[in-house]
Design a protein around this motif. Structure first.
Motif, short mmCIF file in Angstrom:
data_model
loop_
_atom_site.label_atom_id
_atom_site.label_comp_id
_atom_site.label_asym_id
_atom_site.label_seq_id
_atom_site.Cartn_x
_atom_site.Cartn_y
_atom_site.Cartn_z
N MET A 241 25.74 53.38 30.34
CA MET A 241 26.08 53.32 28.92
C MET A 241 26.60 54.65 28.40
SD MET A 241 22.79 51.08 27.59
CE MET A 241 23.30 51.14 25.89
N ARG A 243 29.55 55.61 28.25
CA ARG A 243 30.79 55.41 27.50
C ARG A 243 30.45 54.86 26.11
NH1 ARG A 243 35.24 52.06 30.67
NH2 ARG A 243 36.24 52.53 28.67
N TYR A 244 30.55 55.70 25.11
CA TYR A 244 30.23 55.28 23.74
C TYR A 244 31.16 55.98 22.76
CZ TYR A 244 27.61 59.69 23.67
OH TYR A 244 27.24 61.01 23.78
N ILE A 251 27.29 53.41 16.61
CA ILE A 251 27.58 53.86 17.95
C ILE A 251 27.85 52.63 18.81
CG2 ILE A 251 25.11 53.98 18.49
CD1 ILE A 251 25.79 56.21 20.50
N PHE A 253 28.41 51.13 22.43
CA PHE A 253 28.26 51.30 23.87
C PHE A 253 29.07 50.21 24.56
CE2 PHE A 253 24.35 53.14 22.14
CZ PHE A 253 24.32 54.36 22.80
N THR A 254 29.85 50.64 25.58
CA THR A 254 30.66 49.69 26.33
C THR A 254 30.33 49.83 27.81
OG1 THR A 254 32.44 49.85 24.70
CG2 THR A 254 32.99 48.90 26.85
N GLU A 260 29.29 44.78 25.37
CA GLU A 260 29.62 45.81 24.38
C GLU A 260 28.65 45.65 23.20
OE1 GLU A 260 33.82 46.64 23.13
OE2 GLU A 260 32.99 46.11 21.14
N GLN A 262 26.96 47.29 19.52
CA GLN A 262 27.10 48.20 18.39
C GLN A 262 25.71 48.40 17.76
OE1 GLN A 262 30.09 47.12 15.55
NE2 GLN A 262 31.64 46.63 17.12
#
Length: 331
Positions: A241, A243-244, A251, A253-254, A260, A262
């Motif tokens: 996680m 990648r945010y 925030i 997170f993808t 994904e 939020q």
């Protein structure tokens, strides 16, 4: 007779065995409503009007028609003496006629016995009448005493009613008492233009005014700063996680090929659990499969389940100085 205007108790001539005697039935049968009370104590007997009773004393007069007329007249269970005498004479004559008619058919012994019974019985009745006539001389004074007692009883009732009314008024006074003028608060409102002593709970119950666009932008930037500070100050983030993006107070997170999410913060305090705004599943089914073989994903249930995990992680270590790994458990 000089005592025709006297009233005597209706039970004077009745004894313990009066109910079984024939004369009691005759007296009840002869009782009529011929007496009628007139104004100022004047009474009518058998159609004749009699003036109020007056007795001259040695040193003064005893008159029931003067100031005593204001007293309530108590005539309950009272019968004029003239009616009592008339009924007794009629009863004695009726019994005598009945005795004369029945004696020829009896023996000498029965005749003497019946005459003796009649004589004894009439003697008792006339003796009672004599006592009643002598007692009737003082009937006006006794009647006056009864009237005075009735008057005092009525006055006592008036006093009781007055006391009850005063007490009821006393009990109702606190509800109608006027409070003092609130000079201090009035001066504060006139000087400052507002009242500063309202309870804080009132503000919580009233909806705040709608924020302007500038205020909304500033609030989102402040939330974004708090989120950025929490991530940089040691919030454990899983490797997948990393990648945010932090923007608009959220925030994002993808995780490629998975989901994904939020997240945001609803309060500024530490150890507050993350709040999931939305989740988007990035796993797609095979489009070549028929619709009945594809698996439908309920994102609402996923959000509720993930939010419970975050809340549980924050409450398990709420007494610890180290922040719980909420994002680790979320992943």
């Amino acid at each position: 007779m000089g005592h025709d205007m006297q009233r005597v108790p209706s039970t004077t001539l009745s004894g313990p065995d009066s109910a079984s005697r024939p004369e009691s039935r005759h007296l009840d049968a002869m009782h009529t409503a011929n007496d009628q009370l007139l104004p100022n104590g004047t009474q009518a007997y058998n159609g004749e009007i009699a003036e109020p009773w007056t007795q001259n004393g040695a040193n003064g007069d005893t008159n029931l028609s003067g100031s005593d007329a204001e007293l309530p007249q108590v005539d309950a269970k009272m019968i004029p003496l003239s009616i009592t005498i008339s009924r007794l004479i009629t009863y004695a004559y009726t019994e005598l006629v009945t005795l004369v008619d029945t004696l020829p058919a009896r023996t000498d012994a029965d005749r003497r016995s019946e005459i003796l019974k009649y004589t004894d019985h009439m003697t008792d009745m006339l003796t009672k009448l004599l006592v009643l006539v002598r007692w009737a001389k003082h009937a006006p004074q006794i009647q006056k005493c009864q009237n005075i007692i009735a008057y005092l009883d009525s006055q006592n009732r008036y006093f009781d009613c007055a006391v009850d009314s005063i007490y009821a008024a006393f009990m109702s006074m606190p509800g109608v008492r006027m409070r003092n003028y609130d000079v201090g608060n009035a001066a504060e409102i006139l000087s400052t233009g507002s009242y500063q002593r309202l309870p804080v709970a009132i503000k919580r119950m009233v909806l705040p005014p709608k924020l302007s666009k500038h205020q909304v932008r500033e609030t989102l930037e402040a939330i974004s700063g708090i989120i950025r500070k929490r991530i940089l100050c040691g919030e454990p983030v899983p490797l997948a996680m990393r990648r945010y993006v932090i923007k608009n107070g959220r925030i994002v997170f993808t995780v490629p090929g998975e989901f994904e999410a939020q997240l945001t913060l609803l309060q500024y305090e530490d150890n507050i659990p993350w709040h999931i705004v939305s989740v988007r599943v990035l796993v797609a089914g095979d489009s070549l499969l028929p619709s009945e073989q594809q698996i439908a994903v309920n994102t609402r249930q996923i959000v509720e389940f993930a939010q419970q995990i975050l809340v549980g992680a924050s409450t398990q270590n709420q007494d610890s100085s180290v922040q719980p790994p909420q994002l680790v458990q979320l992943y």
